[in-house]
Structures are given as C-alpha cells and as structure tokens.
Design a protein around this motif. Structure first.
Motif, mmCIF file in Angstrom:
data_model
loop_
_atom_site.group_PDB
_atom_site.id
_atom_site.type_symbol
_atom_site.label_atom_id
_atom_site.label_comp_id
_atom_site.label_asym_id
_atom_site.label_seq_id
_atom_site.Cartn_x
_atom_site.Cartn_y
_atom_site.Cartn_z
ATOM 1 N N UNK A 1 28.405 26.755 42.521
ATOM 2 C CA UNK A 1 28.406 26.958 41.083
ATOM 3 C C UNK A 1 29.640 26.419 40.385
ATOM 4 N N UNK A 2 30.496 25.729 41.109
ATOM 5 C CA UNK A 2 31.688 25.122 40.513
ATOM 6 C C UNK A 2 31.534 23.627 40.336
ATOM 7 N N UNK A 3 30.902 22.970 41.297
ATOM 8 C CA UNK A 3 30.713 21.523 41.250
ATOM 9 C C UNK A 3 29.428 21.203 40.491
ATOM 10 N N UNK B 1 39.385 37.175 38.923
ATOM 11 C CA UNK B 1 39.675 38.033 40.077
ATOM 12 C C UNK B 1 40.750 37.408 40.952
ATOM 13 N N UNK B 2 40.647 36.094 41.174
ATOM 14 C CA UNK B 2 41.646 35.430 42.009
ATOM 15 C C UNK B 2 43.008 35.387 41.342
ATOM 16 N N UNK C 1 35.392 36.622 49.588
ATOM 17 C CA UNK C 1 34.160 37.111 50.159
ATOM 18 C C UNK C 1 33.057 36.081 50.062
ATOM 19 N N UNK C 2 31.840 36.527 50.409
ATOM 20 C CA UNK C 2 30.718 35.586 50.389
ATOM 21 C C UNK C 2 30.394 35.143 48.964
ATOM 22 N N UNK C 3 30.627 36.043 47.975
ATOM 23 C CA UNK C 3 30.341 35.673 46.597
ATOM 24 C C UNK C 3 31.287 34.586 46.113
#
Length: 446
Positions: free
Chosen positions: A317-319, A297-298, A307-309
């Motif tokens: 959820x990345x680290x 999306x980015x 957004x908040x998501x």
C-alpha cells in the motif's frame, strides 16, 4: 470554443467577471508560494529535490501535484481547498442519513444557506486537523522522508517550540479559510465554480514543470510520445464526460383554469459518469489512510517492531506501482462509484416528481414501474462509468510500472488531475456560452 471566449471579452459584464476570476487565481497562486512563519524555506526546497526522485516521494508527489506545490513547501495555503471539498462531501452524504439535513435540502434557498454555513464550520474544523497533522509530520521528519535536514527553523539548536508550531497551525488554518472565501467570491462574482477553478489552477500550474522534467530526463522523443498520449487521454475523457443516456419523457395535457399546460416532450439525461470525480477522491483518501497511520505509529515509537500490518502496508500500500495497490485502488473506485450514484440519484423521487407533474416515459407506467426502469438503466450506465473512472485513475500507476523512472511518477496527465481539469474546463465553457446566449439572444425577430 475560442469564439465564445472572444465574444465574452467583448461583453463588458463578462469581461469584468473573467478579469476578476483571473485576479483571484493569481492571488491564490501567489499565496501558495509564500512559506508559513517558522519554516526553513531553503531546507524545504532541498528536501523536495532529494525526495522527488526516490521511492519515498511517490505518494507525496501526487499530493503535491493536487495542491499545486503548496503542501510540501509548507506555504500559508498548504492545506488549500481540500477541507472545504471534504466538508461538502460529508454534508452531502449526511443529507441521506440525517433527516434534518434532508429537510434543509428540500427547503430551497434558505435551507441551502444553512447547509452552506454548516459546511463552512466543518471546513474550519477539518483545516485545523489537517494543518496540525502536516505540522506534526514536518516536525518529526515524516513529511519528507529521506531528508535529514531540519524543516522547522531553530529545530536543531533550540528544539521544537510549541508556540512556533501553534503559529504555523493557525496560519495554515487561516489560509484555508481565506481560500474558501476566495472560492466563494469567484462563484458569486466571477465565472464558473470558484472551488473547482482554484483546484484547476493548482493542477495546471504543475504541468509545465513536470513536462520540462520529462523533456530534460528522457529526451524529445519520449516527451513527444507523452504529449500525444496526454492528448488522447484528454480526448477520451471529454468524449465520456459528454456522453449521456437520454430517456424520453412525455408530459400529458392538463387544464389549469382556462389555460392548458403540458403536452410537451423532453428527456431525462443520465450521464455515463454520473458520480463525477468524487469516487476517485474517496478511494485515494481511503487507500492513503493505512500508510498515514503506520507512519504516525512509527514516528511515535521509532524503536518498536514491525508487525504483519506494517509489513503489508509497506509492501503493497506504499508503492503505487504495485499490482496489489492498483487492484485495491481500482476496486475502491468501482465500489464508491456505485455507492455515490445510489445516494445522489434516487429513482423513486424522480418517478414521483414525473407523476406529480403528469410526466411519463413512453411504454412505461408511472409510479413504481418508472422507478424500476430508471434504476435498471442507471445500473447499466454506472458499470462503464465506474470502469472508466478506474482506468483513468490508475494510469499514473501504470506509467510508474512501465516507465520505471522517477521522472514519470509525477505525470499530471492521468488520474484525478485530468478528470478535474477537463471537467472544470467543460463546465466553465458551458457557463460562458450560456451567459453569452442570455445577453445576445435574438429570438424569432432579428
């Protein structure tokens, strides 16, 4: 174990199979280092060196470790064996949902041949999808974040050429089909399961490089401690993988014509890790999907707001060293362990088979009471098995938090890597020993 290998090398048939297997593995590793057409190989190597020490390379380093370095290098085997594994899992799960697949599974060899053919078709479709995603991420800079160099040749001068990207997707898809064929050749003409051995080769190829990285960056003392910890982990994995609950089964005597059958005692083995490594693969794939979607999306809308998501995914959820990430990962593994065991082991079918052939568990009535007893024992065994899988899988994440260094993040002695490596090694040794026993069985007369 060493005596089994020495004896196998002395047997002509086994020696040919072992040499054939080694030859296929060598060809697989050579193909994993050949870049796809249209890839700027020097820039790829420089980008890998840049992102391997930063936070942006933590997720990709684990994927690169699982593929043996082929993914980030965009080689012809970049997709590797993962489409076939995913297709096999999907077909196995569909066997519980779709009655046609369940009927084929019960038909024996002919039905299994059709299921294998369906698995191949699905593998090609997944290979096209995965290779397209990899090429798209490489083209827009999402594959190796933090590197400003162009990975695709001519991207800066002429822009992206659709024909070149299509050629890369075609080559990677053909490479996945070739890897699938090589794995089936090893299964048919070699020793052990071909697909598992190719994954084992990918994981084993990364261990010397990661060990040297730890030795150069942290010194001999830390390297010795890491080796000792790795040895303890391997011993623990072997101990649990070999552990099983043996339920005694007694078969009653019955007359068939003039001959009497039955009257024997055996046991039904229930492994502590009944699900194998499948729950870890499910959990790692599912927890990676939100990061991949956010990244796509980015990349498609770089000027759009977050957004908040997106903030939740970026923060938790990345680290992989985040406590929230570790907790979600552990919970997914426990859930998928129970889920996979419930669909692969049916206590009702086992109880009906035992009743059909005159078997019973001492102290348990045949039929429904036997199924309830098997379900009770299986639920008690699955709990420690799921906790064991979760602990082994989150070990690299704990090392990330404890070590807090870039050299420990690629530690190949925990998680999916050690589970697959130890499991494949044990299965291969068992197959070698069984084939040796078939060729050198002396019986009662010596």
């Amino acid at each position: 174990m060493l005596s089994a290998f020495i004896s196998s090398l002395r047997t002509v048939d086994l020696r040919r199979k072992i040499l054939f297997t080694l030859g296929i593995v060598i060809l697989y590793r050579v193909g994993a280092s050949i870049p796809s057409p249209g890839v700027n190989y020097p820039n790829v190597q420089e980008c890998i060196a840049q992102v391997s020490g930063g936070d942006s390379g933590q997720i990709y380093s684990l994927i690169n470790l699982f593929s043996g370095g082929a993914l980030l290098q965009l080689s012809i085997f970049a997709v590797g064996i993962m489409p076939y594994i995913t297709a096999s899992i999907i077909v196995q799960l569909l066997g519980v949902v779709i009655p046609r697949f369940e009927q084929l599974r019960k038909e024996g060899q002919s039905g299994q041949a059709k299921l294998t053919q369906y698995t191949r078709y699905l593998s090609i479709a997944l290979a096209v999808l995965q290779s397209t995603s990899i090429v798209a991420l490489a083209a827009n800079g999402g594959l190796l974040q933090g590197c400003s160099l162009d990975i695709i040749q001519g991207q800066a001068d002429e822009g992206l050429n659709i024909f070149n990207l299509a050629v890369m997707v075609t080559v990677m898809t053909a490479g996945a089909a070739l890897v699938m064929w090589m794995g089936e050749l090893v299964t048919e003409r070699g020793i052990g399961n071909g697909m598992s051995l190719l994954i084992f080769a990918s994981i084993a190829s990364a261990i010397p490089g990661e060990g040297k990285s730890i030795l150069d960056s942290r010194g001999g003392m830390v390297f010795a401690l890491v080796c000792a910890a790795a040895l303890l982990i391997v011993i623990g994995v072997v101990f649990v993988e070999q552990g099983q609950r043996r339920i005694p089964v007694q078969y009653a005597k019955r007359m068939v014509g003039r001959r009497m059958y039955g009257g024997t005692s055996t046991y039904l083995p229930l492994k502590v890790n009944q699900a194998g490594v499948i729950p870890v693969i499910f959990a790692s794939s599912l927890i990676y999907i939100p990061h991949l979607i956010t990244q796509l999306i980015q990349s498609g809308n770089p000027n759009g707001g977050t957004g908040w998501w997106q903030e939740f995914v970026a923060n938790y959820l990345t680290d992989p060293s985040s406590p929230v990430y570790i907790a979600i990962y552990f919970g997914l593994i426990v859930f998928f362990t129970y889920f996979y065991v419930s669909i692969t082991f049916n206590p009702d079918e086992r109880a009906d088979e035992m009743k059909k052939f005159g078997g019973f568990i001492p102290g348990i009535r045949p039929g429904r009471p036997t199924a309830d007893y098997l379900r009770y024992v299986l639920s008690r065994i699955t709990l420690p098995g799921s906790i064991y899988l979760g602990v082994i899988a989150v070990l690299p994440n704990l090392f990330l938090e404890i070590g807090n260094t870039g050299s420990v993040q690629n530690l190949p002695f925990g998680g999916t890597a050690v589970l697959i490596a130890v499991g494949v090694a044990l299965d291969t040794v068992k197959q070698i020993e069984s084939q040796l026993m078939q060729r050198n069985y002396e019986g009662f007369l010596k």
